[in-house]
Design an enzyme around this catalytic site. Sequence first.
Site, PDB file in Angstrom:
ATOM      1  N   ASP A  53       0.819  -1.215   0.000  1.00 44.25           N
ATOM      2  CA  ASP A  53       0.000   0.000   0.000  1.00 44.25           C
ATOM      3  C   ASP A  53       0.855   1.268   0.000  1.00 44.25           C
ATOM      4  OD1 ASP A  53       0.969  -0.355   2.577  1.00 44.25           O
ATOM      5  OD2 ASP A  53      -0.977  -0.688   3.486  1.00 44.25           O
ATOM      6  N   ASN A 102      -7.421  -2.132  14.196  1.00 45.33           N
ATOM      7  CA  ASN A 102      -8.829  -2.379  13.862  1.00 45.33           C
ATOM      8  C   ASN A 102      -8.986  -3.595  12.941  1.00 45.33           C
ATOM      9  OD1 ASN A 102      -7.998  -1.477  11.358  1.00 45.33           O
ATOM     10  ND2 ASN A 102      -9.322   0.318  11.284  1.00 45.33           N
ATOM     11  N   HIS A 138      -7.200  -4.156  10.107  1.00 42.14           N
ATOM     12  CA  HIS A 138      -6.905  -3.994   8.675  1.00 42.14           C
ATOM     13  C   HIS A 138      -5.627  -4.711   8.280  1.00 42.14           C
ATOM     14  CE1 HIS A 138      -4.810   0.101   9.530  1.00 42.14           C
ATOM     15  NE2 HIS A 138      -3.865  -0.719   9.173  1.00 42.14           N
ATOM     16  N   GLU A 148      -9.818  -1.651   5.133  1.00 46.13           N
ATOM     17  CA  GLU A 148     -10.443  -1.266   6.391  1.00 46.13           C
ATOM     18  C   GLU A 148     -11.668  -2.135   6.716  1.00 46.13           C
ATOM     19  OE1 GLU A 148      -8.767   0.528   8.288  1.00 46.13           O
ATOM     20  OE2 GLU A 148      -8.654   2.636   7.741  1.00 46.13           O
TER      21      GLU A 148
END
Length: 241
Positions: free
Chosen positions: A67, A136, A138, A143
Amino acid sequence: MKIIIVDSYEEMSIKAASIVQRQLNIKPDCVLGCATGHTPLGMYKELIKAYRRKEVDFEQTVFFNLDEYCNIDPKNKQSYHYYMNHNFFAHVNAKRDNIFILNGMAKDFDQEIKMYDQQIKAKGGIDLQILGIGENGHIGFNEPGESFETGTHIVQLQESTINSNSKYFPSKEDVPTAALTMGTKSIIQARMLLLLANGPEKASVVYETVKGKVTPQVPASIIQLHPNAVLVIEKSAAAFI
Ligand code: GLP
């Protein structure tokens, strides 16, 4: 899914590097998916040491980064271009032409993401994908709540990701709000996954990933379905499993 629990960050890094090294020794032209963040830093250091000892060679290795933030200059220290060059590529014999990192400054993001998927395909797909995990859940920048069916795409970062990544930026306001990321589908198509986690702040999400329901609400949980996934987890991150 194979879970290896280790005593320290250092042990996690050494174990992860040895797994990558073994893969590269079997297949020198391996297509390696690279991750950023604090977690894999020690592993990159160990790989550099192994390269200096002439135990591993990167001349034929092909690299695809997971990413990159949008609208961040590659020279910016917080960019993943900078991270990969500074922490790894500059210290080994990786060939420029074999390094693929999404361009967060691309004029046309649609074209950029399409091209990235084509490049991965043209190189025969990812052999070994290294992954960290966000608090979280990811992976890459996929996400919670996003479809599992995505290829490379643009994503609006969630508040929780912006908050937790703000530690790497001068202030929260400096954290980009969007990023380009390999999709969950692209990740899961890798022949082997290597997920690393370190620190007590990852303990809940590691539990959800390994023992919870497979759900887009915890993107990393998809790895339960992968036939060849190895998790190297430092003991405080493994506290609940
Ligand atoms: C970022 C990256 C992820 C990484 C995550 C965790 O959001 N896009 O690929 O896994 O941070 O980072 P850290 O290892 O610093 O906790």
